[in-house]
Scaffold this active site. Structure first.
Site, short mmCIF file in Angstrom:
data_model
loop_
_atom_site.label_atom_id
_atom_site.label_comp_id
_atom_site.label_asym_id
_atom_site.label_seq_id
_atom_site.Cartn_x
_atom_site.Cartn_y
_atom_site.Cartn_z
N SER A 8 0.68 -1.23 0.03
CA SER A 8 -0.12 0.16 -0.54
C SER A 8 1.10 1.06 0.02
CB SER A 8 -0.53 -0.06 1.63
OG SER A 8 -1.86 1.30 1.28
N HIS B 238 -2.61 -1.35 -3.51
CA HIS B 238 -4.05 -0.39 -3.53
C HIS B 238 -3.52 0.69 -4.15
CE1 HIS B 238 -4.09 -2.19 0.81
NE2 HIS B 238 -4.22 -2.90 0.05
N ASP C 265 -4.16 -4.62 5.53
CA ASP C 265 -4.74 -5.10 4.85
C ASP C 265 -3.33 -6.43 4.24
OD1 ASP C 265 -6.24 -6.71 2.56
OD2 ASP C 265 -5.34 -5.40 1.39
#
Length: 356
Positions: free
Chosen positions: A174, A200, A296
């Site tokens: 991310s 992401h 995540d």
């Protein structure tokens, strides 16, 4: 007389500066951000020169920055922010080839996240939810430059790699991940195992990201389409706003691209990809979790390790944000935590062991 306990202080609101040459965007951002009780918009600016004075006067915690502006472009201004007054910056860009390229350049220059301007394909309602979440995450993470890295050395391909097409490398990231992934891929040889990547990133920007990876690494990197095979020398990047899964098809691996709800507030989700890799490839997989906010990917990486895969995390010192790797380590999902510049050699070492 006992006055009783002092009233609890309200938590300090996040101070945000909005920088955009569009009065409409400035007004929308100010209105939508101010509606959240945890956020205070301390100013708006139409260009970097006005923004510079507001940064000094009002000390924002987070800046939203348009990358396409008159008088001084957003990239130049971002470099100045990071040099003289490091502040978390969320880059806001239009969904155009020029805007996508500039957004990726901004991430490489130290921006913590990127998002699209509202428009026909991206409603104000969708934008508001994303913007508020990104502002809060950026404020919590702060700004931190990654440790300097030496120029990447492209490692030699282990002889065993040439004998197998069954291996797959899954990489999830991310905040700060675009640069980290680029560095890893640039150090891998053309015969490296097939790679699937979930970063992401908004819809369409992933296409520009994949093109940048192709140009910078020499590997066959592209935005994934459903049914594509994962073969040595290829890198398939999950498209923004859709999940990417791996499945076995006879003697090969292919990717599936699916809609569906967000997982851990993200679509594409690293957890979704890692769990599918655990099911499809098991001990033939290598999982890598890189810099990023939140958690995540941690549960999915644990599923990969439980299925016999080898797992690696980026270490705290080289992360821009030590969030996703930290949660994965705490879950027992990680075999080794390594500096960014040692991850590519480790991937090849593990692939050589599995192929030997």
């Amino acid at each position: 007389m006992d006055a009783g306990p002092a009233p609890a202080r309200e938590p300090r609101r996040i101070r945000v500066l909005v920088v955009d040459d569009s009065a409409v965007v400035r007004n929308v951002f100010q209105q939508e951000l101010s509606a959240d009780p945890g956020i205070e918009v301390v100013g708006t600016a139409p260009d970097p020169f006005a923004a510079r004075d507001l940064i000094l006067e009002r000390a924002p915690d987070v800046i939203t920055l348009d990358v396409e502006m008159p008088r001084m472009d957003g990239i130049t201004f971002l470099h100045k922010i990071m040099r003289y007054r490091p502040t978390p910056v969320i880059v806001v860009s239009s969904l155009t080839p020029a805007g996508g390229a500039l957004a990726l350049e901004a991430l490489a220059a130290g921006a913590c996240d990127v998002m699209c301007k509202p428009g026909a394909a991206y409603s104000v309602g969708e934008m508001t939810a994303d913007l508020v979440e990104k502002v809060k995450e950026a404020a919590a993470a702060g700004v931190r430059a990654p440790a300097p890295l030496p120029p990447p050395d492209r490692a030699a391909t282990p002889r065993a790699l040439a004998r197998t097409t069954l291996q797959v490398v899954a990489i999830g990231a991310s905040t700060g991940g675009t640069v980290a992934i680029e560095r890893i891929l640039a150090a891998l040889p053309p015969g490296a195992p097939g790679i699937v990547v979930t970063q992401h990133m908004p819809e369409l920007f992933t296409r520009y990201f994949a093109n940048r990876l192709r140009d910078r690494s020499g590997l066959d990197a592209r935005e994934a389409q459903g049914g594509e095979s994962v073969v040595p020398g290829t890198v398939l990047v999950a498209p923004g706003s859709r999940h990417m899964l791996l499945r076995r098809s006879g003697a090969r691996y292919v990717v599936e691209i699916k809609d569906g709800p967000r997982v851990n507030r993200h679509r594409p989700s690293v957890d979704v990809m890692f769990r599918s890799v655990a099911r499809a490839a098991g001990p033939n997989a290598i999982g890598v979790i890189l810099t990023g906010m939140g958690g995540d990917g941690a549960q999915g990486l644990r599923a990969m390790r439980d299925a016999g895969a080898r797992t690696v995390a980026q270490d705290e010192a080289s992360c821009v944000v030590y969030g996703m790797p930290k949660v994965a380590v705490e879950l027992g999902a990680v075999e080794r935590s390594l500096p960014l510049d040692r991850i590519a050699p480790e991937i090849l070492r593990l692939a050589g062991e599995a192929g030997g």
